[in-house]
Scaffold this motif. Structure first.
Motif, PDB file in Angstrom:
ATOM      1  N   ASP A   1       0.830  -1.213   0.000  1.00  0.00           N
ATOM      2  CA  ASP A   1       0.000   0.000   0.000  1.00  0.00           C
ATOM      3  C   ASP A   1       0.859   1.255   0.000  1.00  0.00           C
ATOM      4  O   ASP A   1       0.489   2.270  -0.616  1.00  0.00           O
ATOM      5  CB  ASP A   1      -0.921   0.003   1.225  1.00  0.00           C
ATOM      6  N   ALA A   2       2.012   1.202   0.690  1.00  0.00           N
ATOM      7  CA  ALA A   2       2.871   2.380   0.766  1.00  0.00           C
ATOM      8  C   ALA A   2       3.536   2.704  -0.565  1.00  0.00           C
ATOM      9  O   ALA A   2       3.949   3.846  -0.795  1.00  0.00           O
ATOM     10  CB  ALA A   2       3.937   2.183   1.840  1.00  0.00           C
ATOM     11  N   THR A   3       3.651   1.709  -1.457  1.00  0.00           N
ATOM     12  CA  THR A   3       4.341   1.927  -2.736  1.00  0.00           C
ATOM     13  C   THR A   3       3.365   2.129  -3.899  1.00  0.00           C
ATOM     14  O   THR A   3       3.774   2.045  -5.052  1.00  0.00           O
ATOM     15  CB  THR A   3       5.258   0.727  -3.049  1.00  0.00           C
ATOM     16  N   LYS A   4       2.084   2.381  -3.598  1.00  0.00           N
ATOM     17  CA  LYS A   4       1.105   2.545  -4.677  1.00  0.00           C
ATOM     18  C   LYS A   4       1.440   3.718  -5.594  1.00  0.00           C
ATOM     19  O   LYS A   4       1.206   3.669  -6.804  1.00  0.00           O
ATOM     20  CB  LYS A   4      -0.291   2.744  -4.087  1.00  0.00           C
ATOM     21  N   SER A   5       1.974   4.785  -5.015  1.00  0.00           N
ATOM     22  CA  SER A   5       2.254   5.985  -5.805  1.00  0.00           C
ATOM     23  C   SER A   5       3.649   5.983  -6.420  1.00  0.00           C
ATOM     24  O   SER A   5       4.024   6.954  -7.097  1.00  0.00           O
ATOM     25  CB  SER A   5       2.090   7.230  -4.928  1.00  0.00           C
ATOM     26  N   GLU A   6       4.421   4.922  -6.222  1.00  0.00           N
ATOM     27  CA  GLU A   6       5.783   4.863  -6.748  1.00  0.00           C
ATOM     28  C   GLU A   6       5.791   4.255  -8.150  1.00  0.00           C
ATOM     29  O   GLU A   6       5.046   3.318  -8.443  1.00  0.00           O
ATOM     30  CB  GLU A   6       6.692   4.035  -5.822  1.00  0.00           C
ATOM     31  N   ARG A   7       6.632   4.796  -9.005  1.00  0.00           N
ATOM     32  CA  ARG A   7       6.716   4.276 -10.377  1.00  0.00           C
ATOM     33  C   ARG A   7       7.422   2.922 -10.394  1.00  0.00           C
ATOM     34  O   ARG A   7       7.081   2.064 -11.201  1.00  0.00           O
ATOM     35  CB  ARG A   7       7.471   5.281 -11.258  1.00  0.00           C
ATOM     36  N   ASN A   8       8.419   2.758  -9.557  1.00  0.00           N
ATOM     37  CA  ASN A   8       9.145   1.492  -9.461  1.00  0.00           C
ATOM     38  C   ASN A   8       9.050   0.969  -8.037  1.00  0.00           C
ATOM     39  O   ASN A   8       9.989   1.099  -7.240  1.00  0.00           O
ATOM     40  CB  ASN A   8      10.610   1.677  -9.870  1.00  0.00           C
ATOM     41  N   PRO A   9       7.907   0.379  -7.681  1.00  0.00           N
ATOM     42  CA  PRO A   9       7.741  -0.074  -6.291  1.00  0.00           C
ATOM     43  C   PRO A   9       8.716  -1.192  -5.955  1.00  0.00           C
ATOM     44  O   PRO A   9       8.950  -2.102  -6.746  1.00  0.00           O
ATOM     45  CB  PRO A   9       6.290  -0.565  -6.257  1.00  0.00           C
ATOM     46  N   GLN A  10       9.264  -1.108  -4.761  1.00  0.00           N
ATOM     47  CA  GLN A  10      10.239  -2.105  -4.325  1.00  0.00           C
ATOM     48  C   GLN A  10      10.051  -2.378  -2.837  1.00  0.00           C
ATOM     49  O   GLN A  10       9.840  -1.459  -2.044  1.00  0.00           O
ATOM     50  CB  GLN A  10      11.672  -1.622  -4.583  1.00  0.00           C
ATOM     51  N   VAL A  11      10.156  -3.651  -2.482  1.00  0.00           N
ATOM     52  CA  VAL A  11      10.060  -4.070  -1.092  1.00  0.00           C
ATOM     53  C   VAL A  11      11.237  -4.986  -0.795  1.00  0.00           C
ATOM     54  O   VAL A  11      11.461  -5.966  -1.510  1.00  0.00           O
ATOM     55  CB  VAL A  11       8.728  -4.804  -0.805  1.00  0.00           C
ATOM     56  N   ASP A  12      11.999  -4.632   0.234  1.00  0.00           N
ATOM     57  CA  ASP A  12      13.148  -5.436   0.653  1.00  0.00           C
ATOM     58  C   ASP A  12      12.773  -6.207   1.917  1.00  0.00           C
ATOM     59  O   ASP A  12      12.236  -5.634   2.870  1.00  0.00           O
ATOM     60  CB  ASP A  12      14.360  -4.548   0.937  1.00  0.00           C
ATOM     61  N   ILE A  13      13.090  -7.494   1.916  1.00  0.00           N
ATOM     62  CA  ILE A  13      12.786  -8.360   3.053  1.00  0.00           C
ATOM     63  C   ILE A  13      14.083  -9.001   3.520  1.00  0.00           C
ATOM     64  O   ILE A  13      14.782  -9.657   2.735  1.00  0.00           O
ATOM     65  CB  ILE A  13      11.770  -9.449   2.667  1.00  0.00           C
ATOM     66  N   ILE A  14      14.395  -8.808   4.796  1.00  0.00           N
ATOM     67  CA  ILE A  14      15.641  -9.340   5.359  1.00  0.00           C
ATOM     68  C   ILE A  14      15.295 -10.156   6.595  1.00  0.00           C
ATOM     69  O   ILE A  14      14.633  -9.662   7.513  1.00  0.00           O
ATOM     70  CB  ILE A  14      16.614  -8.202   5.731  1.00  0.00           C
TER      71      ILE A  14
END
Length: 303
Positions: free
Chosen positions: A205-218
């Motif tokens: 939901d936080a990356t809805k407005s981003e052109r290149n949405p990215q989520v990092d999981i560690i």
């Protein structure tokens, strides 16, 4: 002399009688005070017992309400994922229809081997659809009261599998950094997966407005088992109120602000903590820390 002695004895007897009288009156007064205090103590004890019983009843009601709220949150998450899941199921259904039409045509032309190959592909598609539905049904189940060893990596893989339709639909780039060895904790896998799914949903939901949405999981293992979820969204506006119930920055209808509050309660119940901060390069960073399960071999060696 006898008369004087008789008077003295009589006077002494009168003094003793008066002393016994006053002592008995004093004892009776103390006894009355003691009885009144005892009655007050009994009344206070009864009131305290009623208050304890009422508190226990309220705590039981609160525990049931919290469990119901957790389950409602999970079902709400499933409702939000239903559109993406239905899209994911429509693809194999359409492919199955195509394979069936082709198999029917191949059977009419006596090309049975190729028709059997089509049936094998249909079987694979059915297995894929079954895996999706099984995952959702497993997630919808209520958590267990008894804790058991949980592999954080396996729970994360299960959560990502549940979120896969949404990830494909949104075309979000997922970066995963996982240790080579399993990261084990003691807890309830269903509730841990609920927290993971909620963190992933918030990142999406936080990356809805981003052109290149990215989520990092560690996922890392040290003094604690730590799962870090980082997104490249706009970040968190109010960190102090983030875990408060009904606090949300989503549009009306997109959420009621209970996900993070419930997740924080779940992590606290498991003996860990859920933290949030803004990343140095922007975006939000969530960390779930749980007590790591000690290796039995290390314990035996230490003993």
């Amino acid at each position: 002399v006898n008369g004087v002695l008789a008077l003295e004895v009589m006077g002494f007897a009168i003094l003793l009688a008066l002393a016994f009288y006053f002592l008995s009156r004093r004892t009776a007064g103390r006894l009355a005070i003691f009885q009144r205090e005892s009655a007050k103590l009994r009344a206070l004890n009864l009131a305290l017992q009623r208050e304890i019983a009422e508190r226990k009843r309220v705590q039981q009601t609160l525990a049931v309400a919290e469990q119901t709220l957790e389950q409602s949150s999970k079902l709400a998450a499933l409702g939000e994922m239903s559109a993406a899941v239905s899209h994911e199921l429509n693809q194999p259904l359409a492919a199955m229809k195509t394979y069936l039409a082709g198999a029917r045509l191949l059977l009419k032309r006596n090309r049975q081997d190729e028709a059997l190959s089509s049936f094998g592909r249909i079987d694979d598609l059915i297995e894929r659809m079954g895996a999706i539905t099984r995952q959702l049904k497993s997630y919808a189940r209520k958590g267990q009261e008894a804790f058991s060893p949980v592999d954080m990596g396996a729970a994360l893989a299960s959560s990502l599998s549940m979120m896969e339709p949404q990830l494909r639909q949104r075309q979000v780039q997922i970066s995963r950094i996982l240790p080579d060895n399993p990261v084990m904790v003691m807890g309830d896998r269903m509730r841990i997966e609920q927290v993971m799914v909620n963190l992933l949903r918030n990142a999406l939901d936080a990356t809805k407005s981003e052109r290149n949405p990215q989520v990092d999981i560690i996922l890392s293992a040290g003094e604690t088992a730590t799962l870090t979820v980082r997104d490249n969204g706009p970040g968190i506006e109010d960190l102090d109120a983030l875990f408060e119930p009904f606090y949300t920055t989503k549009q009306p209808g997109d959420g009621v602000g209970l996900g993070l509050a419930i997740s924080s309660g779940i992590v606290n119940d498991l003996g860990g903590r859920l933290m949030a901060r803004n990343g140095q390069n922007g975006g939000a960073v969530f960390e779930m820390q749980l007590p790591i399960l000690a290796d039995e071999t290390k314990i035996e060696a230490a003993e």
